[in-house]
Design a protein around this motif. Sequence first.
Motif, PDB file in Angstrom:
ATOM      1  N   PRO A  46      -5.275   9.948   2.285  1.00  0.00           N
ATOM      2  CA  PRO A  46      -4.381  10.653   1.367  1.00  0.00           C
ATOM      3  C   PRO A  46      -5.054  11.821   0.655  1.00  0.00           C
ATOM      4  O   PRO A  46      -4.383  12.698   0.125  1.00  0.00           O
ATOM      5  CB  PRO A  46      -3.967   9.562   0.371  1.00  0.00           C
ATOM      6  CG  PRO A  46      -5.067   8.559   0.418  1.00  0.00           C
ATOM      7  CD  PRO A  46      -5.584   8.577   1.826  1.00  0.00           C
ATOM      8  N   SER A  63       0.044   7.619  -5.822  1.00  0.00           N
ATOM      9  CA  SER A  63      -1.219   8.363  -5.904  1.00  0.00           C
ATOM     10  C   SER A  63      -1.022   9.824  -5.515  1.00  0.00           C
ATOM     11  O   SER A  63      -1.504  10.735  -6.199  1.00  0.00           O
ATOM     12  CB  SER A  63      -2.280   7.717  -5.012  1.00  0.00           C
ATOM     13  OG  SER A  63      -2.596   6.416  -5.468  1.00  0.00           O
ATOM     14  N   ARG A  69      -1.387   5.747   7.577  1.00  0.00           N
ATOM     15  CA  ARG A  69      -2.458   5.460   6.619  1.00  0.00           C
ATOM     16  C   ARG A  69      -3.636   6.413   6.805  1.00  0.00           C
ATOM     17  O   ARG A  69      -4.786   6.022   6.605  1.00  0.00           O
ATOM     18  CB  ARG A  69      -2.927   4.006   6.741  1.00  0.00           C
ATOM     19  CG  ARG A  69      -1.919   3.004   6.249  1.00  0.00           C
ATOM     20  CD  ARG A  69      -2.540   1.653   5.902  1.00  0.00           C
ATOM     21  NE  ARG A  69      -3.220   1.664   4.611  1.00  0.00           N
ATOM     22  CZ  ARG A  69      -3.555   0.582   3.917  1.00  0.00           C
ATOM     23  NH1 ARG A  69      -3.281  -0.622   4.416  1.00  0.00           N
ATOM     24  NH2 ARG A  69      -4.173   0.657   2.759  1.00  0.00           N
ATOM     25  N   TRP A 119       0.836  -1.207   0.000  1.00  0.00           N
ATOM     26  CA  TRP A 119       0.000   0.000   0.000  1.00  0.00           C
ATOM     27  C   TRP A 119       0.867   1.250   0.000  1.00  0.00           C
ATOM     28  O   TRP A 119       0.446   2.305  -0.494  1.00  0.00           O
ATOM     29  CB  TRP A 119      -0.937   0.020   1.215  1.00  0.00           C
ATOM     30  CG  TRP A 119      -0.232   0.252   2.532  1.00  0.00           C
ATOM     31  CD1 TRP A 119       0.225  -0.697   3.383  1.00  0.00           C
ATOM     32  CD2 TRP A 119       0.106   1.513   3.125  1.00  0.00           C
ATOM     33  NE1 TRP A 119       0.839  -0.114   4.475  1.00  0.00           N
ATOM     34  CE2 TRP A 119       0.779   1.237   4.339  1.00  0.00           C
ATOM     35  CE3 TRP A 119      -0.079   2.837   2.748  1.00  0.00           C
ATOM     36  CZ2 TRP A 119       1.263   2.248   5.179  1.00  0.00           C
ATOM     37  CZ3 TRP A 119       0.402   3.843   3.594  1.00  0.00           C
ATOM     38  CH2 TRP A 119       1.060   3.545   4.791  1.00  0.00           C
ATOM     39  N   ARG A 174       0.170   4.382  -2.338  1.00  0.00           N
ATOM     40  CA  ARG A 174      -0.107   5.701  -1.767  1.00  0.00           C
ATOM     41  C   ARG A 174       0.877   6.741  -2.289  1.00  0.00           C
ATOM     42  O   ARG A 174       0.491   7.857  -2.654  1.00  0.00           O
ATOM     43  CB  ARG A 174      -0.043   5.618  -0.242  1.00  0.00           C
ATOM     44  CG  ARG A 174      -0.302   6.953   0.471  1.00  0.00           C
ATOM     45  CD  ARG A 174      -0.001   6.834   1.947  1.00  0.00           C
ATOM     46  NE  ARG A 174      -0.122   8.101   2.638  1.00  0.00           N
ATOM     47  CZ  ARG A 174      -1.185   8.487   3.313  1.00  0.00           C
ATOM     48  NH1 ARG A 174      -2.241   7.716   3.399  1.00  0.00           N
ATOM     49  NH2 ARG A 174      -1.211   9.668   3.920  1.00  0.00           N
TER      50      ARG A 174
END
Length: 492
Positions: free
Chosen positions: A437, A124, A434, A117, A121
């Motif tokens: 975002p 992204s 986490r 992830w 992330r």
Amino acid sequence: MDGLTVIIVAILIILFSICYLNSKSSKKDLPGPIAFPIIGSLHLMTKKPYIKLTELSRKYGPLYRIRLGGINIVIITDFEIMKEAFSKDALMGRPPDLPFELSEETIRTGAFNDMPWKEQRRFSLHMLRDLGFGKTKMEEHMKEEIIELLQRISECNGEPVKHSYLLAPSMSNNITSLVFGKRLKYDDPEREKLDRIVRGVGSLVGATSWQIFFPWIGAFMRKFKLGSNGQLIRLLTEMKEYIRKELKQHEETLDPNNIRDFMDGYLLEIQKKSNDPNTTFRKEVLIDLSRLFFGAGSETVRVTVDWTLLTCAAYPEVQRKIHAEIDEIIGTDRFPTWQDHINMPFTEAVLAEVMRWKTIIPLNLMRYTLEDTELRGYFIPKHTHVLGILWAIDHDERIWGYDVHVFKPERFLSKDGKKIVKPEYAAPFSVGKRDCPGKSLAQIEVFLYVVAIFQKFMVQAPKGSNIDFESLLGLSQTPKRQDLCFKQRSTV
């Protein structure tokens, strides 16, 4: 091997075993309520689990365990513990049984549920920055949507209207622009279809979330598409088909020298890493990621704006102060910009207090331990579900004061009222590695929508009715659908 060697080896094994057992016994077991066979402590839950789980922390402490159905869950209700926990890589996973129907490839690669992830992330955020994320370019997309929304509201001529039906398509179209690089017209059948899917998924995920506690029941119901599962699977399939169609069009028109949107950028990344057998950048992951953009990026923003409008209708003195600040800083002749928020502390305080008071996401998305770990002296084994209760932080009297259940924007203002003050524990987008975002985009979007609406309108409850602040729990804590009247301001 002679007898002496055997004795020495045996002694070493015994000493090692004692040290190991002592190290294990030094790790305390988490406290928690008694669990019954099959149901665990599920009988303690109510329709508002975030409140009940907060209440249980008064008995068992801010870090405790509870067994719900067949799942052991570590519950965190304290900000400092949550911040510490969610900074650990060991707690960065997602459970394999979340009700989002991820593709087999997404699950196999661990793109969302395991450590990969991080690269998803990182890419992204980089891609969103390149597309003007949080900058003027993104504001221009939003401006176009908001202007059309204001026109739709004006056409209601101040009569009662279910405003949430106007907000939903406007916000989902912002995500459409970001992900697919195009804007759908208000009455476009594709847009209506997309809104119906996003709205349905938001409510059905809440209706099926209990199945995470009974994995075998959930698997059975999903396999045979029973109850709400059948509706949810149909909607998620529709969403995937829609995204897959967009993906095909993007592949056919992809130009490496002209990146139009997030999907273009991701497809190029797939090409760059096509020779890496371990890459998580794959088409099925892109489809799942696009679905999550719509769920997290449009529905939660709509809910926040919805609660703000309802709150200001119920507290007219708050709305008057927002109007006054808008008139002083922006006036009536120009459209608001994100830069204006620097000079509008009261409006910013109202938005922060709405997010605290109503806690848009009361239950943090479930975490999952990727390895054995320890937290505050307690041993937490691998494959443990971990749930942060954001509602508990937002309603903690120790940090917010005795009036925690009162709507009070002033708690986010300096004593002279001239500056916005946001403590670190004001964390509507979660905490740690986490956290959301898209929080910057969401903050800009909420600010522009709220200010643009109040620049043009005075918002009221219909004559003879009161605002209902009871909520429905789905992906977020959603207000009940109700009417509002938007009266054109005389200053405009």
